[in-house]
Write a protein that holds these residues in place. Structure first.
Motif, PDB file in Angstrom:
ATOM      1  N   LYS A  23       0.569  11.173  -6.518  1.00  0.00           N
ATOM      2  CA  LYS A  23       0.387  11.561  -5.113  1.00  0.00           C
ATOM      3  C   LYS A  23      -0.617  10.653  -4.397  1.00  0.00           C
ATOM      4  O   LYS A  23      -0.333  10.132  -3.320  1.00  0.00           O
ATOM      5  N   SER A  24      -1.765  10.435  -4.999  1.00  0.00           N
ATOM      6  CA  SER A  24      -2.778   9.593  -4.358  1.00  0.00           C
ATOM      7  C   SER A  24      -2.314   8.146  -4.266  1.00  0.00           C
ATOM      8  O   SER A  24      -2.579   7.459  -3.278  1.00  0.00           O
ATOM      9  N   LEU A  25      -1.597   7.698  -5.293  1.00  0.00           N
ATOM     10  CA  LEU A  25      -1.085   6.326  -5.279  1.00  0.00           C
ATOM     11  C   LEU A  25      -0.080   6.141  -4.144  1.00  0.00           C
ATOM     12  O   LEU A  25      -0.137   5.136  -3.425  1.00  0.00           O
ATOM     13  N   LEU A  26       0.807   7.110  -3.969  1.00  0.00           N
ATOM     14  CA  LEU A  26       1.793   7.014  -2.889  1.00  0.00           C
ATOM     15  C   LEU A  26       1.103   6.964  -1.529  1.00  0.00           C
ATOM     16  O   LEU A  26       1.454   6.136  -0.679  1.00  0.00           O
ATOM     17  N   GLU A  27       0.111   7.799  -1.321  1.00  0.00           N
ATOM     18  CA  GLU A  27      -0.628   7.796  -0.052  1.00  0.00           C
ATOM     19  C   GLU A  27      -1.321   6.458   0.176  1.00  0.00           C
ATOM     20  O   GLU A  27      -1.248   5.891   1.276  1.00  0.00           O
ATOM     21  N   ASP A  28      -1.992   5.954  -0.857  1.00  0.00           N
ATOM     22  CA  ASP A  28      -2.686   4.665  -0.733  1.00  0.00           C
ATOM     23  C   ASP A  28      -1.705   3.519  -0.512  1.00  0.00           C
ATOM     24  O   ASP A  28      -1.968   2.598   0.275  1.00  0.00           O
ATOM     25  N   PHE A  29      -0.565   3.573  -1.196  1.00  0.00           N
ATOM     26  CA  PHE A  29       0.461   2.537  -1.071  1.00  0.00           C
ATOM     27  C   PHE A  29       0.985   2.511   0.372  1.00  0.00           C
ATOM     28  O   PHE A  29       1.137   1.443   0.976  1.00  0.00           O
ATOM     29  N   LYS A  30       1.236   3.680   0.942  1.00  0.00           N
ATOM     30  CA  LYS A  30       1.702   3.754   2.334  1.00  0.00           C
ATOM     31  C   LYS A  30       0.646   3.194   3.285  1.00  0.00           C
ATOM     32  O   LYS A  30       0.971   2.462   4.226  1.00  0.00           O
ATOM     33  N   THR A  31      -0.610   3.533   3.037  1.00  0.00           N
ATOM     34  CA  THR A  31      -1.702   3.049   3.890  1.00  0.00           C
ATOM     35  C   THR A  31      -1.793   1.531   3.844  1.00  0.00           C
ATOM     36  O   THR A  31      -1.895   0.878   4.887  1.00  0.00           O
ATOM     37  N   ILE A  32      -1.745   0.978   2.643  1.00  0.00           N
ATOM     38  CA  ILE A  32      -1.817  -0.481   2.501  1.00  0.00           C
ATOM     39  C   ILE A  32      -0.642  -1.142   3.209  1.00  0.00           C
ATOM     40  O   ILE A  32      -0.805  -2.143   3.909  1.00  0.00           O
ATOM     41  N   ASN A  33       0.538  -0.584   3.043  1.00  0.00           N
ATOM     42  CA  ASN A  33       1.719  -1.148   3.697  1.00  0.00           C
ATOM     43  C   ASN A  33       1.574  -1.124   5.216  1.00  0.00           C
ATOM     44  O   ASN A  33       1.978  -2.067   5.893  1.00  0.00           O
ATOM     45  N   ASP A  34       0.983  -0.059   5.748  1.00  0.00           N
ATOM     46  CA  ASP A  34       0.776   0.042   7.195  1.00  0.00           C
ATOM     47  C   ASP A  34      -0.267  -0.950   7.685  1.00  0.00           C
ATOM     48  O   ASP A  34      -0.180  -1.462   8.800  1.00  0.00           O
ATOM     49  N   VAL A  35      -1.267  -1.219   6.857  1.00  0.00           N
ATOM     50  CA  VAL A  35      -2.375  -2.093   7.249  1.00  0.00           C
ATOM     51  C   VAL A  35      -1.990  -3.571   7.201  1.00  0.00           C
ATOM     52  O   VAL A  35      -2.481  -4.377   7.989  1.00  0.00           O
ATOM     53  N   ILE A  36      -1.122  -3.915   6.283  1.00  0.00           N
ATOM     54  CA  ILE A  36      -0.756  -5.332   6.124  1.00  0.00           C
ATOM     55  C   ILE A  36       0.096  -5.767   7.309  1.00  0.00           C
ATOM     56  O   ILE A  36       1.250  -5.395   7.442  1.00  0.00           O
ATOM     57  N   ASP A  37      -0.519  -6.557   8.174  1.00  0.00           N
ATOM     58  CA  ASP A  37       0.206  -7.094   9.323  1.00  0.00           C
ATOM     59  C   ASP A  37       0.777  -8.467   8.966  1.00  0.00           C
ATOM     60  O   ASP A  37       0.670  -8.919   7.824  1.00  0.00           O
ATOM     61  N   GLU A  38       1.362  -9.120   9.933  1.00  0.00           N
ATOM     62  CA  GLU A  38       2.017 -10.402   9.683  1.00  0.00           C
ATOM     63  C   GLU A  38       1.028 -11.466   9.198  1.00  0.00           C
ATOM     64  O   GLU A  38       1.339 -12.256   8.300  1.00  0.00           O
ATOM     65  N   GLU A  39      -0.175 -11.457   9.736  1.00  0.00           N
ATOM     66  CA  GLU A  39      -1.173 -12.449   9.362  1.00  0.00           C
ATOM     67  C   GLU A  39      -1.597 -12.275   7.895  1.00  0.00           C
ATOM     68  O   GLU A  39      -1.674 -13.246   7.134  1.00  0.00           O
ATOM     69  N   ILE A  40      -1.846 -11.047   7.502  1.00  0.00           N
ATOM     70  CA  ILE A  40      -2.230 -10.773   6.113  1.00  0.00           C
ATOM     71  C   ILE A  40      -1.061 -11.083   5.178  1.00  0.00           C
ATOM     72  O   ILE A  40      -1.241 -11.682   4.115  1.00  0.00           O
ATOM     73  N   TYR A  41       0.129 -10.670   5.583  1.00  0.00           N
ATOM     74  CA  TYR A  41       1.320 -10.939   4.782  1.00  0.00           C
ATOM     75  C   TYR A  41       1.488 -12.449   4.575  1.00  0.00           C
ATOM     76  O   TYR A  41       1.733 -12.906   3.461  1.00  0.00           O
TER      77      TYR A  41
END
Length: 178
Positions: A23-41
């Motif tokens: 559960k915590s991993l899924l939440e953190d994974f979603k957060t990281i995915n939302d935070v990674i913008d085009e520049e970071i990617y």
């Protein structure tokens, strides 16, 4: 669906189950995915930036140890482009394990609480899973509903009926003149 992304997600899920952190991993994974913008990617995917530098950024940014190590594996194997697909696959695995089904319902206007509850009851009976409904308003819909889940589309909108009628009439008309 990418089979490679599925393999990474499945391995991640197995480790998360062992460590009881799904559960915590899924939440953190979603957060990281939302935070990674085009520049970071672009930074994480750039071939001329060393893997060490990429990992250092990840290490300073992600607190979840399992997710951080997962990102390291993606960096080591040049699989950062699969990050979003890995998240999607991981979420599907978690939902399948927990017997949860995400369903999108498209309608002309927001459905009432009663309509959503009735739809929820019917779908739960049919699929024997916990249902999470998302009602999306599409102004183009004349009437009816379009339901999407697991890659399936049930289109019971007036728009669909009109398009099918138009197709049949034009097909019949072409056949008539041939």
């Amino acid at each position: 669906m990418s089979y490679i992304a599925f393999q990474y997600a499945e391995a991640l899920h197995n480790i998360a189950v062992e460590s009881n952190t799904v559960k915590s991993l899924l939440e953190d994974f979603k957060t990281i995915n939302d935070v990674i913008d085009e520049e970071i990617y672009n930074f994480l995917n750039h071939p001329k930036i060393s893997k060490k530098d990429k990992k250092e950024i990840i290490q300073n940014s992600i607190e979840n140890d399992l997710l951080m190590r997962f990102m390291f594996v993606l960096i080591d194997n040049s699989r950062i482009p699969l990050l979003k697909e890995c998240l999607d696959e991981f979420e599907k695995i978690v939902n399948d394990t927990n017997k949860v089904m995400n369903i999108q319902v498209f309608s002309k206007k927001l459905l009432s609480v009663e309509e959503i509850n009735q739809l929820n009851v019917n779908l739960k009976k049919r699929h024997n899973k916990t249902i999470i409904l998302e009602n999306i308003v599409e102004q183009e819909i004349i009437g009816g509903l379009r339901i999407e889940y697991n890659g399936m589309i049930l289109d019971d909108t007036i728009n669909n009926y009109l398009n099918n009628l138009k197709f049949k009439l034009t097909k019949w008309q072409r056949w008539e003149y041939e």
